[in-house]
Design a protein around this motif. Structure first.
Motif, PDB file in Angstrom:
ATOM      1  N   UNK A   1      77.241  47.676  -7.235  1.00 40.07           N
ATOM      2  CA  UNK A   1      77.544  47.734  -9.212  1.00 40.07           C
ATOM      3  C   UNK A   1      77.954  48.672  -9.381  1.00 40.07           C
ATOM      4  N   UNK A   2      78.230  47.923 -10.595  1.00 42.37           N
ATOM      5  CA  UNK A   2      79.231  49.590 -11.939  1.00 42.37           C
ATOM      6  C   UNK A   2      78.185  49.784 -12.018  1.00 42.37           C
ATOM      7  N   UNK A   3      79.100  51.207 -12.226  1.00 46.07           N
ATOM      8  CA  UNK A   3      77.844  52.770 -13.245  1.00 46.07           C
ATOM      9  C   UNK A   3      78.955  53.117 -13.544  1.00 46.07           C
ATOM     10  N   UNK A   4      78.520  53.410 -15.178  1.00 49.33           N
ATOM     11  CA  UNK A   4      79.446  54.682 -16.036  1.00 49.33           C
ATOM     12  C   UNK A   4      80.870  53.925 -15.344  1.00 49.33           C
ATOM     13  N   UNK A   5      81.370  52.399 -15.555  1.00 53.34           N
ATOM     14  CA  UNK A   5      82.552  52.067 -15.494  1.00 53.34           C
ATOM     15  C   UNK A   5      83.491  52.367 -13.730  1.00 53.34           C
ATOM     16  N   UNK A   6      82.325  52.989 -13.154  1.00 45.08           N
ATOM     17  CA  UNK A   6      82.436  53.176 -11.500  1.00 45.08           C
ATOM     18  C   UNK A   6      81.861  52.092 -10.282  1.00 45.08           C
ATOM     19  N   UNK A   7      82.888  51.541  -9.373  1.00 46.02           N
ATOM     20  CA  UNK A   7      82.569  50.836  -8.246  1.00 46.02           C
ATOM     21  C   UNK A   7      82.844  51.372  -7.203  1.00 46.02           C
ATOM     22  N   UNK A   8      82.386  50.755  -6.156  1.00 45.47           N
ATOM     23  CA  UNK A   8      83.829  50.476  -4.998  1.00 45.47           C
ATOM     24  C   UNK A   8      84.044  49.215  -4.626  1.00 45.47           C
ATOM     25  N   UNK A   9      85.336  49.073  -3.954  1.00 49.45           N
ATOM     26  CA  UNK A   9      86.303  47.840  -3.548  1.00 49.45           C
ATOM     27  C   UNK A   9      85.985  48.177  -2.436  1.00 49.45           C
ATOM     28  N   UNK A  10      85.459  46.731  -1.352  1.00 51.97           N
ATOM     29  CA  UNK A  10      86.271  46.802  -0.022  1.00 51.97           C
ATOM     30  C   UNK A  10      87.621  46.225   0.142  1.00 51.97           C
ATOM     31  N   UNK A  11      88.384  46.623   0.402  1.00 51.04           N
ATOM     32  CA  UNK A  11      89.910  46.449   1.149  1.00 51.04           C
ATOM     33  C   UNK A  11      90.095  46.238   2.698  1.00 51.04           C
ATOM     34  N   UNK A  12      89.872  45.100   3.319  1.00 56.01           N
ATOM     35  CA  UNK A  12      89.623  44.941   5.123  1.00 56.01           C
ATOM     36  C   UNK A  12      88.523  45.842   5.479  1.00 56.01           C
ATOM     37  N   UNK A  13      88.795  47.553   6.054  1.00 55.47           N
ATOM     38  CA  UNK A  13      87.154  47.406   6.122  1.00 55.47           C
ATOM     39  C   UNK A  13      87.044  48.833   5.296  1.00 55.47           C
ATOM     40  N   UNK A  14      87.844  49.248   4.191  1.00 58.50           N
ATOM     41  CA  UNK A  14      88.023  50.374   3.429  1.00 58.50           C
ATOM     42  C   UNK A  14      86.920  50.311   2.386  1.00 58.50           C
ATOM     43  N   UNK A  15      86.425  51.590   1.923  1.00 55.25           N
ATOM     44  CA  UNK A  15      85.949  51.406   0.583  1.00 55.25           C
ATOM     45  C   UNK A  15      86.730  51.874  -0.021  1.00 55.25           C
ATOM     46  N   UNK A  16      87.302  51.598  -1.445  1.00 56.81           N
ATOM     47  CA  UNK A  16      87.825  52.496  -1.946  1.00 56.81           C
ATOM     48  C   UNK A  16      87.308  52.493  -3.799  1.00 56.81           C
ATOM     49  N   UNK A  17      86.830  53.323  -3.865  1.00 54.68           N
ATOM     50  CA  UNK A  17      86.975  53.888  -5.535  1.00 54.68           C
ATOM     51  C   UNK A  17      87.769  52.698  -6.622  1.00 54.68           C
ATOM     52  N   UNK A  18      86.575  52.961  -7.076  1.00 55.61           N
ATOM     53  CA  UNK A  18      87.790  51.756  -8.621  1.00 55.61           C
ATOM     54  C   UNK A  18      86.931  52.352 -10.078  1.00 55.61           C
TER      55      UNK A  18
END
Length: 147
Positions: A104-121
């Motif tokens: 879930x988005x908190x303070x305009x930040x979240x994590x996204x999944x690309x392949x098997x990796x999570x990135x800060x977004x």
């Protein structure tokens, strides 16, 4: 013992050309070419020292301009093709890709999944976990900006 001007200009040209190998930069070789041209000119037409220095300055300017255009041509031809510019920047390669929001988005930040990796977004849109978003940019090579 007197050394003739032809020999002097050849030695100056050789010295400047050898210094090009040692001194950082790529400009001494053009002055070396000017000195070699001076040795040819002095061989053809005997000149006094003032005329020699004048012609050396003129040849130096001409060869420096030739060098400028030569290096521009070389650098223009050796530019990295657009498709390879982000070869070593894995975050920049993700721009334009569709990603899945992993938290879930908190303070305009979240994590996204690309392949098997999570990135800060970072996002300004109210996205939910599981939504699909598009990467529109990268900040500091770590945070993806998504919409």
């Amino acid at each position: 013992m007197f050394i003739n001007p032809i020999t002097i200009w050849l030695l100056v040209g050789l010295l400047l050309s050898l210094l090009e190998l040692v001194v950082p930069g790529t400009y001494l070789i053009w002055f070396g070419f000017a000195a070699f041209a001076m040795s040819i000119l002095v061989f053809i037409v005997p000149l006094n020292i003032t005329a020699q220095l004048f012609w050396f300055a003129l040849f130096s300017a001409v060869f420096a301009i030739i060098g400028l255009f030569a290096y521009r041509y070389i650098f223009k031809r050796t530019q990295t093709p657009k498709e390879y510019q982000n070869l070593n920047d894995s975050a920049q390669q993700l721009v334009g890709r569709k990603v899945t929001v992993a938290e879930e988005v908190e303070d305009n930040q979240t994590k996204v999944k690309i392949g098997d990796t999570f990135w800060l977004a970072y996002t300004e849109k109210p996205l939910k976990k599981g939504d699909t978003a598009k990467v529109t940019g990268v900040k500091d090579s770590l945070i993806l900006i998504i919409e």
